[in-house]
Structure formats: structure tokens, C-alpha cells
Design an enzyme around this catalytic site. Structure first.
Site, short mmCIF file in Angstrom:
data_model
loop_
_atom_site.label_atom_id
_atom_site.label_comp_id
_atom_site.label_asym_id
_atom_site.label_seq_id
_atom_site.Cartn_x
_atom_site.Cartn_y
_atom_site.Cartn_z
N CYS A 86 -66.75 -80.84 -13.78
CA CYS A 86 -66.07 -81.34 -12.57
C CYS A 86 -66.87 -80.97 -11.32
CB CYS A 86 -64.64 -80.82 -12.52
SG CYS A 86 -63.59 -81.67 -11.32
N HIS A 176 -62.41 -82.47 -17.62
CA HIS A 176 -62.16 -81.07 -18.05
C HIS A 176 -61.98 -81.00 -19.57
CE1 HIS A 176 -61.66 -79.10 -14.11
NE2 HIS A 176 -61.24 -80.29 -13.71
N GLU A 178 -61.83 -78.34 -21.31
CA GLU A 178 -61.14 -77.10 -21.69
C GLU A 178 -59.62 -77.26 -21.79
OE1 GLU A 178 -61.69 -76.77 -17.13
OE2 GLU A 178 -62.61 -77.77 -18.86
N SER A 230 -45.68 -47.85 -23.46
CA SER A 230 -44.42 -48.52 -23.16
C SER A 230 -43.79 -49.14 -24.39
CB SER A 230 -44.65 -49.62 -22.12
OG SER A 230 -45.40 -50.67 -22.68
#
Length: 520
Positions: A86, A176, A178, A230
Site C-alpha cells: 500500500c 493488503h 495480510e 496473576s
């Protein structure tokens, strides 16, 4: 043998795209190490011996905004394959003599890409008719090719959608690959990584485990390490990894705030103290936290009280342990990308942005952050490699302040019990119907609203329970999970019939944005 310096890599130069982390994850999913660096921090003195390929990300800028765009043309002289996506595609064209202008017809969303010529980059990408659906997101376009470049593919409105200078191994794509919307987009990245960059697979959970354990041993030496445990995915993986590296020299401190999920404290003690024989200090601070939170309704005050109290307790118990030089934390790669150089050392002084909640500088401990170059999905895979149970590793994210921010208004022991029970029913139902692992995060919340209901022949006036379940890749954006009506009715009936204090259940269908995932 430090992780980020020892592996051949794909370097991703970030120009501010919302998808940059996704590019890095896609490359890693192929089994190759990738690393992100901001275009503002790029130093051409970087170790080029390990860089096998460079990807230029998309971004919100225009290539003709020269004051805002910092691009080092010297990259083209490194003789390293480059793929521009892009905005990165436009940068390559502009910097090498082509032209980029504001497009007459902007492209946002799906577009049909048609093949013009064969290319290593697009091998096995197009269907039999020589086309494919790709995801576009641009308002500028390349209008003139740089010298030596040829057109590989085009769309109806963008005639230079895929370009290449194969002799120099320079490639540009306007779409894109991805994002999941681009059909077979991963093939583009696969072709670039393996066919063009000629890099070999080097990134597996087994490989990571060995290197990280080695790094921890080398860094820590004979010093002791404390870890705030935690019970969540990140701190659990950190604790198990460091324990594998240094054994009893790791001391974990687990603070029960009283705001954990149902039976969570018992599960943590059972898993880490009894099963893994980790040196665990259990601190029951329920009453202390609840007393401090009494009559507090403001969400920011709640967060600050919980954070500050946690720090004081943690510091108190840390001081009781001698020869402690390191604090272990579950900082992940996304935390580092924006906050500091991701190619820094294994350790750094404690700063307020770290995820334990900003531990005081006077502790003078160094951080050990073994997960600092991993994404969440990679941490989960590493956890399984470390023999942690799927129940821990695949657990949904849980906020630091716990149930306090899923209970707008005043916190009381009665409300906490009601909420724990409601959440437990919801989560167990998700697991029973094999829905839990399809959801990024799910929880029950207790709203500070009472409504009239009828149970039997009697009038009730009780709390409203809100259920939330979202799907997401990284928690930055989120959609609600689409349950069927039968499941929602079953859960609603179970909560109302089994929990005294709730007579109405609602489902939150708001995406993020505009809402956040948590209520407060």
C-alpha cells in the site's frame, strides 16, 4: 544467543498502518522470525547480516508529505529484497523516480485483481481465470512506474496494483495481503519470504523455548527473580519459563484481591505450588482491598486504589526476600512496539508503563521480560510447549482490576458473590457447548440497576446481569459473538434460577469501537 540478534529475519518498517502487527504475525505464522521498527527509528547501522528481507508497511500518510515521511533511500543499496505494501508500494515508486498522485477513484474494500504477467511474488495466487479478490484501502495511486519496473497485475481503477523490478528484487503491491479479506493473501507473503528472500524456517515454539530459557539463565545468573503471578496467560507462561530456567531462584507472589474469578485463587495455588513446585507466596488480601474500595463508585478511583494497593503489597513481600535483583513481567511485543525500541537489551529499568502497574523506582530492580518479542498467540503456543494446561493457556484475557470494573457502582461482598456465580455459569456454558475457544473474551457483569420481575407468584426487585462476548484478533477492534437464541435462553434461565439477586439478563451487542471491551 539473544533471540532478536541470533535469527535471520524479515524486517518490517512501520509507517503507522493499523495492520503492521498483522504483517509481522503472518510472517511468523509461516515459521520465520519477523521484527517491526518505526520508520522514524530506522538506523542504517543495523545488523544487515541477519536481515533477509524488508517489508514496508501501509500507513495514513501521503508520500508527497516529505516533512512527515522519513524514508532512507540507502535501503535500496543494501541489495536486500524489499516488498512495499500500500503506502510502502507508493514509497518505492516515488523514491526510485516514479510518480504518485491522489487517485481519481479511491479504492476501499474488495477489488478484483487481474493478472498481467507471471511473477515469483504472485505464483499460485491467482485463480484459473487469472484474477483474485483483494482488500484495498487507499486514496493515492502510482501513476508512473519507476525505471526498470513492470506491471504484474491491475484492478479496474488501479493499473499499477502489483509491480516488480525482479532483477533488483523490489516489489510493490497496492492491496493488503495480510488481512483475511484478501483471498489467499498469505501466499503473497509466503512467496516473498521463501521464493524471493530465500529464508529458511526458524521460528517454532520449541525453538523459542530453548532460546528463551538460555537467555534467562545468561541474564539472571545466580540472582533471584520475583514474579507477580496473576493466573492469567502471560504471567503463567513467564513463571513456568523462568522456573524451567532457574528453578527455586524464582519467587512468585500471588495476591488475592478478592476480585478474582470464582475459585481462581485455589486453582493458581494448586497448579503452581503443588503441581509445578514453584516457590509461591500466597497473599490473601481480600479484606484489605474490599475495605479500601468501600463506597467507591468512580471507575478511575477504583483502578487507582487497586493498582496502588497491589504495588504496596507486592513491594512489602519483595523486600522480605534477599538477593533479588530482577522482576519478571509478561510484557508482550505489542506493548513494546510503541513504547520503546524493540531491539533493546533483555533487561531495562522499571518504568511506569510496564504491566505490573508501575512499580516504584526505589525498588531498584531490573526487568526480565522473556516474552517481549512474542505476540499473544505465540505466547499461548509457548505455554503448551512448556506443558501448561490448555485451561490456563487458552484462557480469555482478564483485567488487572478484576471484577471491580465489571461491577459499575459501589462494590460489596454480596455483589462480588453474585457476579462470580453468574460469570462461572456463563463461562462453563460456553465450554460445554464448545464455544469458549471461538471467542476472544467473554464475561458477565453486574449492572447497578434493579428491575421488577416475577418468580412464581411473587414480585422480585433484583439486579440486572449483562453478558458480553466478543471476537477479535488483538483486542484493538472487536465484534460481538453471534449466539443462537436457544443458547442465550438457556444461560439466562440458568443464571436467574440459580442465583439469588439477579432477575434479568441482557446481552451487549456493541462492537469496539464505539464501545470498549470492558465496562469501566
Amino acid at each position: 544467543m539473544d533471540l532478536n540478534n541470533n535469527l535471520n529475519k524479515i524486517l518490517i518498517i512501520d509507517f503507522g498502518s493499523q495492520f503492521t502487527q498483522l504483517i509481522a504475525r503472518r510472517v511468523r505464522e509461516l515459521g520465520v522470525y519477523s521484527e517491526i521498527i518505526s520508520h522514524k527509528k530506522l538506523n542504517l547501522k543495523l545488523d544487515k547480516s541477519k536481515i533477509r528481507g524488508i517489508i514496508l508497511s501501509g500507513g495514513p500518510l501521503n508520500v508527497y508529505q516529505s516533512k512527515k515521511v522519513k524514508f532512507k533511500k540507502e535501503l535500496f543499496k543494501l541489495n536486500i529484497p524489499i516488498l512495499g505494501i500500500c503506502f510502502g508500494h507508493q514509497v518505492i515508486s516515488k523514491e526510485l523516480g516514479g510518480k504518485v498522485k491522489k487517485a481519481k477513484n479511491r479504492e476501499f474494500g474488495l477489488a478484483k485483481l487481474s493478472r498481467i504477467k507471471n511473477s515469483r511474488l504472485t505464483q499460485n495466487f491467482f485463480n484459473k481465470s487469472g484474477s483474485n479478490n483483494v482488500w484495498m484501502s487507499h486514496s493515492d495511486e502510482v501513476t508512473k512506474l519507476a525505471k526498470g519496473f513492470k506491471v504484474v497485475a491491475k484492478t479496474e481503477t488501479s493499473k499499477f496494483s502489483v509491480i516488480e523490478n525482479s532483477s533488483r528484487k523490489l516489489y510493490g503491491i497496492q492491496f493488503h495481503p495480510e488481512v483475511t479479506h484478501t483471498e489467499k493473501g498469505k501466499i503473497i507473503l509466503k512467496n516473498f519470504v521463501f521464493s524471493i528472500c530465500m529464508i529458511k524456517k526458524n521460528w517454532t515454539s520449541k525453538n523459542q523455548k530453548k532460546i528463551l530459557i538460555h537467555d534467562v539463565k545468561k541474564t539472571v545468573g545466580n540472582s533471584k527473580v520475583i514474579c507477580a503471578l496473576s493466573g492469567g496467560v502471560d504471567s503463567s507462561v513467564v513463571a513456568k519459563l523462568i522456573h524451567n530456567a532457574i528453578g527455586k531462584k524464582l519467587i512468585c507472589i500471588f495476591v488475592n484481591t478478592g476480585l478474582l474469578r470464582k475459585n481462581e485463587e485455589a486453582q493458581v495455588v494448586k497448579t503452581f505450588k503443588k503441581k509445578f513446585k514453584i516457590n509461591l507466596i500466597y497473599v490473601d488480601a481480600k479484606n484489605l482491598f474490599l475495605n479500601k474500595l468501600r463506597k467507591v463508585s468512580d471507575p478511575e478511583k477504583k483502578r487507582k486504589i487497586i493498582g496502588n494497593l497491589f504495588i504496596k503489597i507486592f513491594e512489602k513481600y519483595a523486600k522480605k526476600t534477599k538477593n533479588v535483583k530482577y522482576l519478571a513481567q509478561g510484557t508482550l511485543y505489542p506493548d513494546l512496539i510503541e513504547s520503546k525500541s524493540v531491539t533493546g537489551s533483555q533487561t531495562s529499568k522499571i518504568k511506569s508503563h510496564h504491566n505490573v502497574g508501575g512499580l516504584p523506582k526505589k525498588m531498584k530492580l531490573k526487568l526480565v521480560e522473556p516474552l517481549r518479542l512474542l505476540f499473544k498467540d505465540e505466547v499461548r503456543k509457548l505455554g503448551l510447549e512448556l506443558k501448561l494446561s490448555k485451561e490456563i493457556v487458552l484462557r480469555h484475557p482478564f483485567p488487572g482490576p478484576g471484577l471491580a470494573i465489571r461491577m459499575p457502582g459501589e462494590i460489596t461482598e454480596q455483589k462480588i458473590k453474585i457476579l462470580k456465580d453468574a460469570d462461572d455459569i456463563f463461562i462453563k456454558s460456553l465450554k460445554n457447548f464448545n464455544l469458549y475457544n471461538k471467542i476472544w473474551q467473554a464475561y458477565a457483569a453486574l449492572l447497578p440497576v434493579k428491575t421488577v420481575g416475577v418468580m412464581g407468584d411473587n414480585r422480585t426487585y433484583e439486579y440486572m446481569c449483562l453478558l458480553r462476548a466478543i471476537t477479535s484478533e488483538d483486542g484493538m477492534t472487536a465484534d460481538t459473538f453471534d449466539f443462537n437464541k436457544e443458547f442465550m435462553q438457556l444461560v439466562s434461565n440458568k443464571i436467574i434460577n440459580n442465583i439469588k439477586g439477579i432477575n434479568r439478563v441482557v446481552y451487549d451487542i456493541t462492537s469496539k469501537p464505539p464501545s470498549t471491551i470492558e465496562l469501566e
